[in-house]
Design an enzyme around this catalytic site. Structure first.
Site: not given
Ligand SMILES: [Zn+2]
Length: 421
Positions: A102, A104, A135, A169-170, A198, A392
């Site tokens: 992804h 984003d 990520d 995706e987030e 991921d 994150h």
């Molecule tokens: Zn991810």
């Protein structure tokens, strides 16, 4: 004892790929830096979306000799949410192995917790630090370089290889893979499979093939609020809620099925958030509110769980003289697991063994990855990476060696079943 002299070891296609990738570290880091500096936080998280990053990636791929990318853009309140697809031909053109990552990223969070600008790649020896490096840039860069290795070395993949770079995706994938599956279903055919780099664990042994269902519930008990000195005139909703919390533990016995691919191997039913009720100590609360997080094995019926909860609520309502309401806050039924003997699962396990000398196993997790959308559509989907799971977090980082060696794993899987030769 001297060993008998042997003919020089044959150089396999994989040896050539591994050498090419080892020689591409700087270029991989360069791409990582370019991706990191383009803020692609989604609009729901207060960011600009993926457009600038997609523009960059699209021209990068074209300049590096990839076939032209297909760009499919969903619109979200006037903000473009681009999805990019690139397809390389393989021996069997009827099927495609998609490596899906992804574009984003999540917001950096509290900047004071970062040691440097989150949107500027920082290199600390073998460590790469920045928002999105794990990520999902590790998987993204790895998939680009795995495919590029095959292209440059003239090695034909077993099936078509698709690089799929999705938006959103987030924050739920509504404008990403879910949108592609709903609006452009002909992009994918029945024999396709998806590798989703991921998530993973530190040694690369976790090959995620299944998820539990997620069920979030809100419970409200309603009694009668009175002065705490005269409780006989009221009905204490907090006491009733407490009885209910204890009764809900019965769910562990009622749904005691075990599935060893999951850790823990059973469904879980945990009361979590508790809302405040009255402000003061001398009031019997007339209303009480709490929440429960359930993770339910794919083989257990969510409807049966809900029925059992209804029965427990009715019992507590009768015994405690309260009204009990419960509502579903979120429900995501478990997709059918990707079978452990699916070719993609076996290829990933084999490739991890070859590259990392690690014995990986198919496992299930508690739920919530985008792979379940693919499994709900009947596609085999494997989530795998080797990473410390720092996504994150502030100072998100990856190891350069994992970036390069994960790309070798992807290349082996792209080469198909005869990769071991
Ligand atoms: Zn991810």
């Amino acid at each position: 004892m001297p060993r008998p002299s042997k003919a020089p070891k044959e150089v396999t296609p994989f040896d050539r790929i591994a050498k090419w990738l080892d020689g591409s570290r700087t270029r991989m880091m360069d791409l990582m830096a370019e991706l990191t500096k383009r803020n692609a936080v989604g609009p729901a998280n207060g960011g600009p979306g993926e457009a600038e990053k997609a523009d960059f990636l699209e021209s990068y791929l074209a300049a590096e000799g990839f076939p032209a990318a297909t760009r499919l853009t969903a619109m979200c309140d006037g903000v473009a949410r681009p999805n990019l697809l690139v397809r390389l031909p393989g021996r069997d053109r009827s099927r495609c192995l998609w490596v899906m990552t992804h574009l984003d990223v999540v917001p950096p969070g509290n900047l004071s917790e970062w040691k440097s600008d989150p949107f500027a790649l920082r290199v600390e020896g073998e460590k790469l630090v920045g928002r999105g490096v794990e990520d999902n840039h590790q998987g993204l860069v790895g998939s680009v370089f795995a495919a590029r290795a095959l292209l440059e070395l003239g090695i034909e993949p077993a099936t078509d290889v698709g690089l799929l770079f999705v938006a959103d995706e987030e924050t739920g994938s509504e404008y990403g893979i879910r949108w592609l599956l709903a609006q452009h279903p002909t992009l994918f055919s029945a024999g396709d499979a998806f590798l989703v780099p991921d998530a993973g664990n530190e040694d690369g042994s976790l090959v995620e093939v299944a998820e539990k269902a997620i069920l979030w519930l809100k419970f409200r008990t309603v009694g009668r609020q009175v002065h705490a000195s005269t409780p006989q005139l009221g009905v204490n909703a907090f006491v009733a809620a407490s009885h209910l919390v204890v009764r809900l533990r019965d769910l562990y016995q009622r749904f005691e099925q075990r599935n060893p691919i999951f850790d823990p191997p059973m469904s879980t039913f945990e009361p979590t958030r508790k809302e405040r009720n009255v402000e003061n100590i001398n009031t019997v609360p007339g209303e009480d509110l709490f929440f429960m997080d359930c993770r339910i094995l794919p083989e257990v019926s969510v409807e049966e769980v809900l029925q059992a909860i209804r029965t427990l609520c009715d019992e507590v309502a009768r015994s405690q003289r309260v009204v009990v309401h419960f509502d579903t806050v979120q429900r995501e039924d478990a997709a059918p697991p990707t079978p452990a003997d699916a070719p993609l699962v076996q290829q990933v396990i084999h490739a991890v063994q070859k590259v990392y000398r690690v014995h990986a196993r198919p496992r299930g997790i508690g739920g919530g990855t985008v792979a379940s959308a693919l499994r709900h559509h009947g596609f085999p989907a494997v989530v795998w990476s080797r990473m410390d799971e720092t996504g994150h977090q502030p100072n998100e980082y990856i190891w350069l060696s994992n970036l390069v060696d994960d790309a070798k794993v992807f290349a082996l899987v792209m080469m198909g079943a005869d990769a071991s030769k």
